[in-house]
Design an enzyme around this catalytic site. Structure first.
Site, mmCIF file in Angstrom:
data_model
loop_
_atom_site.group_PDB
_atom_site.id
_atom_site.type_symbol
_atom_site.label_atom_id
_atom_site.label_comp_id
_atom_site.label_asym_id
_atom_site.label_seq_id
_atom_site.Cartn_x
_atom_site.Cartn_y
_atom_site.Cartn_z
ATOM 1 N N CYS A 128 -32.190 49.757 47.091
ATOM 2 C CA CYS A 128 -30.862 50.379 47.028
ATOM 3 C C CYS A 128 -30.688 51.350 48.188
ATOM 4 O O CYS A 128 -31.642 52.009 48.603
ATOM 5 C CB CYS A 128 -30.662 51.132 45.710
ATOM 6 S SG CYS A 128 -30.611 50.063 44.247
ATOM 7 N N PHE A 146 -20.528 23.180 49.700
ATOM 8 C CA PHE A 146 -21.685 24.048 49.462
ATOM 9 C C PHE A 146 -21.742 24.357 47.955
ATOM 10 O O PHE A 146 -21.825 25.513 47.544
ATOM 11 C CB PHE A 146 -21.614 25.340 50.284
ATOM 12 C CG PHE A 146 -21.386 25.126 51.757
ATOM 13 C CD1 PHE A 146 -22.458 24.881 52.608
ATOM 14 C CD2 PHE A 146 -20.102 25.168 52.292
ATOM 15 C CE1 PHE A 146 -22.250 24.701 53.972
ATOM 16 C CE2 PHE A 146 -19.894 24.983 53.652
ATOM 17 C CZ PHE A 146 -20.965 24.740 54.486
ATOM 18 N N CYS A 175 -37.953 53.355 47.516
ATOM 19 C CA CYS A 175 -37.662 51.929 47.402
ATOM 20 C C CYS A 175 -36.489 51.558 48.301
ATOM 21 O O CYS A 175 -35.481 52.261 48.338
ATOM 22 C CB CYS A 175 -37.348 51.594 45.942
ATOM 23 S SG CYS A 175 -36.784 49.906 45.665
ATOM 24 N N CYS A 224 -20.560 35.959 51.257
ATOM 25 C CA CYS A 224 -21.384 37.157 51.057
ATOM 26 C C CYS A 224 -21.609 37.911 52.358
ATOM 27 O O CYS A 224 -22.387 38.856 52.392
ATOM 28 C CB CYS A 224 -22.732 36.766 50.434
ATOM 29 S SG CYS A 224 -23.729 35.676 51.465
#
Length: 415
Positions: free
Chosen positions: A73, A274, A70, A368
Site C-alpha cells: 500500500c 480479451f 510493506c 487498468c
C-alpha cells in the site's frame, strides 16, 4: 545523512514530490504541504522518509501496522476524501495530457477487506518462511500478520499459508504464492518455489486437504485439487484454471460488468475481446449473443464450461486468438453491434485501430492502465467514436492503480 524537504505535491505513484536545486525528489509516505527530513538515495531523485516535522491536516493514522514498511500500500496515510480526489485526478490528468476533453465520474470507492486475490512473496530463512509483500522499492519481504485490503478468508489464513509455503519450498530464492478466494475455498498457485520431491509433494497435498484448500498448484501443475475452484459470474459457475486472470475484487468486477451491460443492452450480437474466463461475456449473454475472443486456451475452456452448465443464456461462441499479433479486422467486427475489450496493461493499440475503422455502434473500453487507456481512446475518437462516459474505479485500495471504464458510440453507416 538526512536533509530537510518541503513537499509540494503528490506524484503519480503516491510519493510526495519536493523541488530542489538539482531537480525533483520523490519521498514515499509524505503528503503535500508537509515538511520532512529524508535520506537521499544513490540515484538522488528518491529519498527515504526519516521524520515528519510539519504534518498535513490530511494525514491520518494508517489502517495497518505494516504500513510504511510493506510496499503493498502507498496511501493509507491520506484522508479518505482527499485520497479519492487524488486517485480520480490521476485519470483526469492523463486524459488531459492526451488532449481528451471529457467529464470523468467520481471515483467508485473500494472497501477494505475486499480483495479476493493477492500475490504474496515468500522466502525461506533460518527463522522460518517469510510471507508478505516486498518492502517499498526493495526485494526484501515484509512478513505479514495482518492485511486490511484482503478478504478475511485470506487475511485469517496467513499462518496456514506460511506453513504451506514452507512445505512446498524447494529453493533458497524468493517465490510467489497467488491466493484466490473462490466459492469452493482457497485456490493457492505457487510459482518459482522449486521442484519438489515425491514425499514433499505428498506432505504438502495432505496439509492442503486438512486445511480445506480447494486447490494447490505449483508452476501451473496441480498438486492436489480436492474441489474444483469455482467463481460465480452471476448465474454462471466458472471453474477457473490455475493462475488465470481474475478481477481483484468481486465488487469492482460487478460494477464494471453493470456499466458495460447497460451500455450494450441494445446490442443483439456482442464480441468480448480479451475475454479471459468470461466475467463480461457470461453476463452479457443474458441479453445478447456473445463471441468471446481470448489468447489463453485454459481460460476459454473455463468460459465455455461455465456457459454450458449455466441456464437462461443466449449463445456464446469462443475463439482462441492472439489479439496482439492478429487483431480482429474491421470487416470481422462489422458483424457485431456491440463490443467490449479489457486488455492487459499494455493496452490494445492495434486492435483499437481496427475498431476505429469498424461500424460497431457501441463500444465499452475497460483498462487498468490510464496511460494506455488514453492512447487507445484517442485512436477510437479519431476514428469517429464519441465518448459518452468515463468511470474511474478504485479496485486496488490504497495503491496508485486505478481502473477505468469508457463508454463510446458511433452512428451506424447506412448501407
Amino acid at each position: 545523512m538526512s536533509t530537510r524537504f518541503s513537499i509540494e505535491k503528490l506524484g503519480a505513484q503516491g510519493d510526495g514530490v519536493a523541488q530542489t536545486e538539482t531537480g525533483q525528489v520523490f519521498i514515499p509516505f509524505t503528503l503535500s504541504g508537509e515538511v520532512v527530513t529524508a535520506a537521499r538515495e544513490r540515484n538522488h531523485d528518491r529519498a527515504t522518509l526519516m521524520a515528519v516535522l510539519e504534518k498535513s491536516p490530511l494525514r491520518i493514522e494508517p489502517a495497518c501496522r505494516h504500513f510504511g514498511d510493506c510496499g503493498g500500500c502507498a496511501m493509507q496515510h491520506l484522508e479518505e476524501a482527499a485520497y479519492r480526489d487524488w486517485k480520480r485526478d490521476r485519470l483526469v490528468q492523463v486524459l488531459k495530457g492526451a488532449r481528451i476533453e471529457c467529464e470523468v465520474d467520481e471515483l467508485v470507492a473500494c472497501a477494505p477487506h475486499s480483495r479476493r486475490r493477492v500475490t504474496l512473496s515468500a522466502r525461506r530463512t533460518d527463522a522460518g518462511l517469510l510471507l508478505g509483500f516486498n518492502r517499498h522499492m526493495s526485494t526484501q519481504i515484509v512478513d505479514l500478520d495482518e492485511c486490511p485490503i484482503a478478504l478475511p478468508q485470506i487475511a485469517g489464513a496467513l499462518d496456514m499459508l506460511r506453513e504451506l509455503g514452507s512445505l512446498i519450498c524447494a529453493t533458497s530464492k524468493a517465490f510467489h504464492m497467488t491466493v484466490t478466494v473462490t466459492a469452493s475455498g482457497l485456490d493457492v498457485a505457487a510459482s518459482g518455489s522449486g521442484r519438489m520431491g515425491e514425499r514433499q509433494r505428498q506432505i504438502a497435498a495432505n496439509f492442503a486437504v486438512r486445511h480445506g484448500v480447494a486447490r494447490l498448484s505449483v508452476d501451473g501443475e496441480i498438486i492436489i485439487e480436492p474441489q474444483k475452484p469455482v467463481v460465480m459470474f452471476e448465474a454462471a459457475a466458472v471453474p477457473i484454471p490455475p493462475g488465470s486472470f481474475l478481477q481483484a475484487t468481486q465488487g469492482a468486477e460487478q460494477i464494471m460488468a453493470d456499466l458495460v451491460g447497460q451500455h450494450l443492452a441494445r446490442a443483439k450480437k456482442v464480441t468480448d475481446l480479451f475475454a479471459g474466463c468470461g466475467s463480461f461475456a457470461l453476463r452479457l449473454a443474458k441479453k445478447s449473443e456473445v463471441h468471446a475472443v481470448e489468447g489463453e486456451a485454459p481460460a476459454l475452456a473455463a468460459l465455455d464450461r461455465g456457459f454450458r452448465y449455466a441456464s437462461g443464456l443466449k449463445r456464446v461462441t469462443t475463439e482462441k486468438r492472439d489479439l496482439f499479433r492478429r487483431p480482429l479486422t474491421f470487416k470481422e467486427l462489422n458483424a457485431f453491434d456491440g463490443l467490449v475489450f479489457d486488455p492487459p496493461r499494455a493496452g490494445a493499440q492495434d486492435q483499437c485501430r481496427q475498431i476505429a475503422r469498424s461500424d460497431v455502434p457501441l463500444v465499452a473500453a475497460v483498462s487498468c492502465n490510464p496511460v494506455t487507456f488514453a492512447r487507445d481512446l484517442a485512436i477510437l475518437l479519431a476514428g469517429g467514436y464519441r465518448l459518452i462516459r468515463v468511470v474511474p474505479i478504485d479496485q486496488f485500495l490504497w495503491s496508485p492503480h486505478v481502473e477505468a471504464v469508457a463508454l463510446l458510440e458511433k452512428p451506424r453507416k447506412r448501407r
